[in-house]
Structure formats: structure tokens, C-alpha cells
Design a protein around this motif. Structure first.
Motif, PDB file in Angstrom:
ATOM      1  N   VAL A   1     -10.531  -1.027 -11.805  1.00 40.32           N
ATOM      2  CA  VAL A   1      -9.313  -1.329 -10.649  1.00 40.32           C
ATOM      3  C   VAL A   1      -9.001  -2.493  -9.897  1.00 40.32           C
ATOM      4  O   VAL A   1      -8.513  -2.370  -9.533  1.00 40.32           O
ATOM      5  CB  VAL A   1     -10.967  -0.973  -9.747  1.00 40.32           C
ATOM      6  N   GLY A   2      -9.676  -3.588 -10.432  1.00 41.60           N
ATOM      7  CA  GLY A   2      -9.582  -4.715 -10.178  1.00 41.60           C
ATOM      8  C   GLY A   2      -7.733  -5.085 -11.036  1.00 41.60           C
ATOM      9  O   GLY A   2      -7.100  -5.653  -9.510  1.00 41.60           O
ATOM     10  N   LEU A   3      -7.163  -4.568 -12.238  1.00 40.21           N
ATOM     11  CA  LEU A   3      -5.813  -4.664 -12.795  1.00 40.21           C
ATOM     12  C   LEU A   3      -4.929  -4.163 -12.099  1.00 40.21           C
ATOM     13  O   LEU A   3      -4.175  -4.363 -11.257  1.00 40.21           O
ATOM     14  CB  LEU A   3      -5.896  -4.241 -14.408  1.00 40.21           C
ATOM     15  N   LEU A   4      -5.573  -2.584 -11.265  1.00 42.57           N
ATOM     16  CA  LEU A   4      -4.570  -2.366 -10.112  1.00 42.57           C
ATOM     17  C   LEU A   4      -4.686  -2.420  -8.821  1.00 42.57           C
ATOM     18  O   LEU A   4      -3.499  -2.573  -8.380  1.00 42.57           O
ATOM     19  CB  LEU A   4      -5.324  -1.174  -9.887  1.00 42.57           C
ATOM     20  N   SER A   5      -5.350  -3.206  -8.516  1.00 37.15           N
ATOM     21  CA  SER A   5      -4.908  -3.713  -6.813  1.00 37.15           C
ATOM     22  C   SER A   5      -4.560  -5.384  -7.323  1.00 37.15           C
ATOM     23  O   SER A   5      -3.902  -5.573  -6.290  1.00 37.15           O
ATOM     24  CB  SER A   5      -6.871  -4.019  -6.999  1.00 37.15           C
ATOM     25  N   ALA A   6      -4.265  -5.870  -8.600  1.00 42.48           N
ATOM     26  CA  ALA A   6      -4.068  -6.950  -7.994  1.00 42.48           C
ATOM     27  C   ALA A   6      -2.195  -6.763  -9.418  1.00 42.48           C
ATOM     28  O   ALA A   6      -1.391  -7.818  -8.923  1.00 42.48           O
ATOM     29  CB  ALA A   6      -4.395  -7.716 -10.016  1.00 42.48           C
ATOM     30  N   CYS A   7      -1.544  -6.056  -9.421  1.00 45.66           N
ATOM     31  CA  CYS A   7      -0.747  -5.326  -9.889  1.00 45.66           C
ATOM     32  C   CYS A   7       0.443  -4.857  -8.094  1.00 45.66           C
ATOM     33  O   CYS A   7       1.355  -4.589  -8.381  1.00 45.66           O
ATOM     34  CB  CYS A   7       0.045  -4.618 -10.839  1.00 45.66           C
ATOM     35  N   GLY A   8      -0.588  -4.094  -7.622  1.00 46.36           N
ATOM     36  CA  GLY A   8       0.126  -4.395  -6.144  1.00 46.36           C
ATOM     37  C   GLY A   8       0.225  -2.743  -5.976  1.00 46.36           C
ATOM     38  O   GLY A   8       0.900  -2.332  -5.050  1.00 46.36           O
ATOM     39  N   PHE A   9      -0.727  -1.663  -6.932  1.00 46.23           N
ATOM     40  CA  PHE A   9      -0.639  -0.043  -6.769  1.00 46.23           C
ATOM     41  C   PHE A   9      -1.640  -0.140  -6.000  1.00 46.23           C
ATOM     42  O   PHE A   9      -2.496  -0.053  -4.915  1.00 46.23           O
ATOM     43  CB  PHE A   9      -1.702  -0.064  -7.641  1.00 46.23           C
ATOM     44  N   GLN A  10      -0.627   0.630  -4.885  1.00 42.76           N
ATOM     45  CA  GLN A  10      -2.098   2.066  -3.636  1.00 42.76           C
ATOM     46  C   GLN A  10      -1.366   2.925  -3.559  1.00 42.76           C
ATOM     47  O   GLN A  10      -0.300   3.246  -4.036  1.00 42.76           O
ATOM     48  CB  GLN A  10      -1.435   0.889  -2.482  1.00 42.76           C
ATOM     49  N   LEU A  11      -1.886   3.304  -3.278  1.00 40.19           N
ATOM     50  CA  LEU A  11      -1.945   5.121  -3.039  1.00 40.19           C
ATOM     51  C   LEU A  11      -0.402   5.553  -1.963  1.00 40.19           C
ATOM     52  O   LEU A  11      -0.259   4.737  -0.951  1.00 40.19           O
ATOM     53  CB  LEU A  11      -3.005   5.752  -3.125  1.00 40.19           C
ATOM     54  N   ARG A  12       0.637   6.783  -2.774  1.00 40.37           N
ATOM     55  CA  ARG A  12       1.248   6.959  -1.766  1.00 40.37           C
ATOM     56  C   ARG A  12       0.691   7.016  -0.349  1.00 40.37           C
ATOM     57  O   ARG A  12      -0.386   7.770  -0.528  1.00 40.37           O
ATOM     58  CB  ARG A  12       1.668   7.894  -1.974  1.00 40.37           C
ATOM     59  N   GLY A  13       1.209   6.332   0.615  1.00 37.52           N
ATOM     60  CA  GLY A  13       1.298   6.415   2.471  1.00 37.52           C
ATOM     61  C   GLY A  13      -0.215   6.093   2.504  1.00 37.52           C
ATOM     62  O   GLY A  13      -0.392   5.902   3.547  1.00 37.52           O
ATOM     63  N   THR A  14      -0.807   5.154   2.041  1.00 42.58           N
ATOM     64  CA  THR A  14      -1.918   3.880   2.692  1.00 42.58           C
ATOM     65  C   THR A  14      -0.967   2.621   2.537  1.00 42.58           C
ATOM     66  O   THR A  14       0.458   2.424   1.962  1.00 42.58           O
ATOM     67  CB  THR A  14      -2.994   4.152   1.448  1.00 42.58           C
ATOM     68  N   GLY A  15      -1.685   1.718   3.240  1.00 48.35           N
ATOM     69  CA  GLY A  15      -1.682   0.316   3.805  1.00 48.35           C
ATOM     70  C   GLY A  15      -0.558   0.337   4.609  1.00 48.35           C
ATOM     71  O   GLY A  15      -0.549   1.515   5.259  1.00 48.35           O
ATOM     72  N   GLY A  16       0.824   0.122   4.442  1.00 51.30           N
ATOM     73  CA  GLY A  16       1.354   0.638   5.128  1.00 51.30           C
ATOM     74  C   GLY A  16       2.511  -0.818   6.051  1.00 51.30           C
ATOM     75  O   GLY A  16       2.645  -1.333   5.751  1.00 51.30           O
ATOM     76  N   THR A  17       3.021  -0.457   7.234  1.00 47.19           N
ATOM     77  CA  THR A  17       3.834  -0.773   8.230  1.00 47.19           C
ATOM     78  C   THR A  17       2.338  -1.755   9.192  1.00 47.19           C
ATOM     79  O   THR A  17       2.142  -0.666  10.280  1.00 47.19           O
ATOM     80  CB  THR A  17       4.873  -0.529   8.831  1.00 47.19           C
TER      81      THR A  17
END
Length: 183
Positions: free
Chosen positions: A28-44
């Protein structure tokens, strides 16, 4: 020796669990560190004054209008009556087209390009045009099997839905970029 066996098994189980939790935490730490996010999450993220919008569209119940309203709402936008809105978002009806990219040996379409376009613009409450009519478009390619028209028709329908979602995100990003740059 045998009396220590349950205690040793308990320690072994505990170490395995600890190793699994450590591995999970590291992943989880590596995925979040590389900027990975689920499609449609986060956003503007829009500035607060841009969170009161009104949608102007010829058909508020068509697929692209519903996709835009849900995408904006997921990003914190409140769709309000015209009198309460700070900005108006105008969306034209979508335009869908298909064209052949290549032909097979029987002179039938082997690959098809799908295009979905929509125009949008933004005005403030006084009618000043902030974003002039701008076209957003999405292109997809698909292989065609002339012997399976029903399956390909369903595939086109599914791809159109994905393209509408991408168009709504594209509109959200463009309006969000404009809103942040003028704030």
C-alpha cells in the motif's frame, strides 16, 4: 518437547501474520508513493465559489447530462436552481460517429474507430462567457467481427458508456483547471 509444540505453532502463526501485514502495508505504501489511485477517485478540486453550478442542456435526462452531473457531484459540486447558481455550464447534445479504419480480405470493416464529441461552455451569473464553446472528444478503436453483429453492437454500447464517462471527466478537468487558474 511435545508440551512446547502448541506454543511454537502459535509463535509461527503470529510471525506469519506479522509478515503478511508487513507485506500488505509495504505494498500500500509503494502504490500510494508512486501516485497510483483507482480510476474515478481523487479528481479535480474546485474552489468554493465554483461549487454552485446550474446545467443548461437540451435534454437533462440523456446519458451525457446524467454522466456530467454525477461526475461533478462526486467532486463536490452542488447542482442548484438557476437563481442560486454562480456559474452556468452549457452542454450540447453528444455526437457519436463510427468510421472504418481497415478492411479485411472480404472488404469488410476489420477495425472501427468510435468518436464521441460534445461541446460545452461556462458563463457566470451575469451572462459573461468565461469558457467559450469548446469541444471535448474521445476516440476508441475496436476490432470488428462481421460474423457477430449482435456481440459487436453490445460492445459498441459498452464502449459508448465508457466514452461518456471519460468525456464527463474531461469536462470536469478543463473547468477545474480554468477555475483554479482564475481563483
Amino acid at each position: 518437547q511435545l508440551s512446547n509444540l502448541p506454543r511454537q505453532l502459535t509463535r509461527l502463526t503470529m510471525y506469519r501474520r506479522l509478515a503478511c501485514y508487513t507485506l500488505l502495508l509495504a505494498t500500500v505504501g509503494l502504490l500510494s508513493a508512486c501516485g497510483f489511485q483507482l480510476r474515478g477517485t481523487g479528481g479535480t478540486t474546485l474552489p468554493d465559489e465554483w461549487r454552485q453550478l446550474y446545467l443548461v442542456t437540451p435534454n437533462p435526462n440523456n446519458e451525457i447530462s446524467r454522466e456530467v452531473t454525477s461526475n461533478f457531484a462526486a467532486n463536490g459540486v452542488n447542482w442548484v436552481p438557476l437563481e442560486e447558481a454562480n456559474y452556468l455550464v452549457r452542454i450540447s447534445p453528444e455526437r457519436f460517429s463510427k468510421r472504418n479504419l481497415s478492411l479485411n480480405a472480404e472488404a469488410r470493416a476489420a477495425e472501427i474507430e468510435l468518436t464521441l464529441r460534445v461541446q460545452f461552455s461556462v458563463e457566470d451569473r451575469r451572462g459573461n462567457e468565461l469558457i467559450p464553446p469548446t469541444e471535448a472528444s474521445v476516440f476508441k478503436q475496436m476490432e470488428n467481427d462481421p460474423s457477430n453483429p449482435v456481440g459487436k453492437g453490445e460492445e459498441v454500447r459498452i464502449l459508448q458508456g465508457e466514452m461518456r464517462t471519460e468525456l464527463a471527466r474531461q469536462i470536469m478537468r478543463r473547468i477545474g483547471f480554468f477555475a483554479v487558474s482564475t481563483a
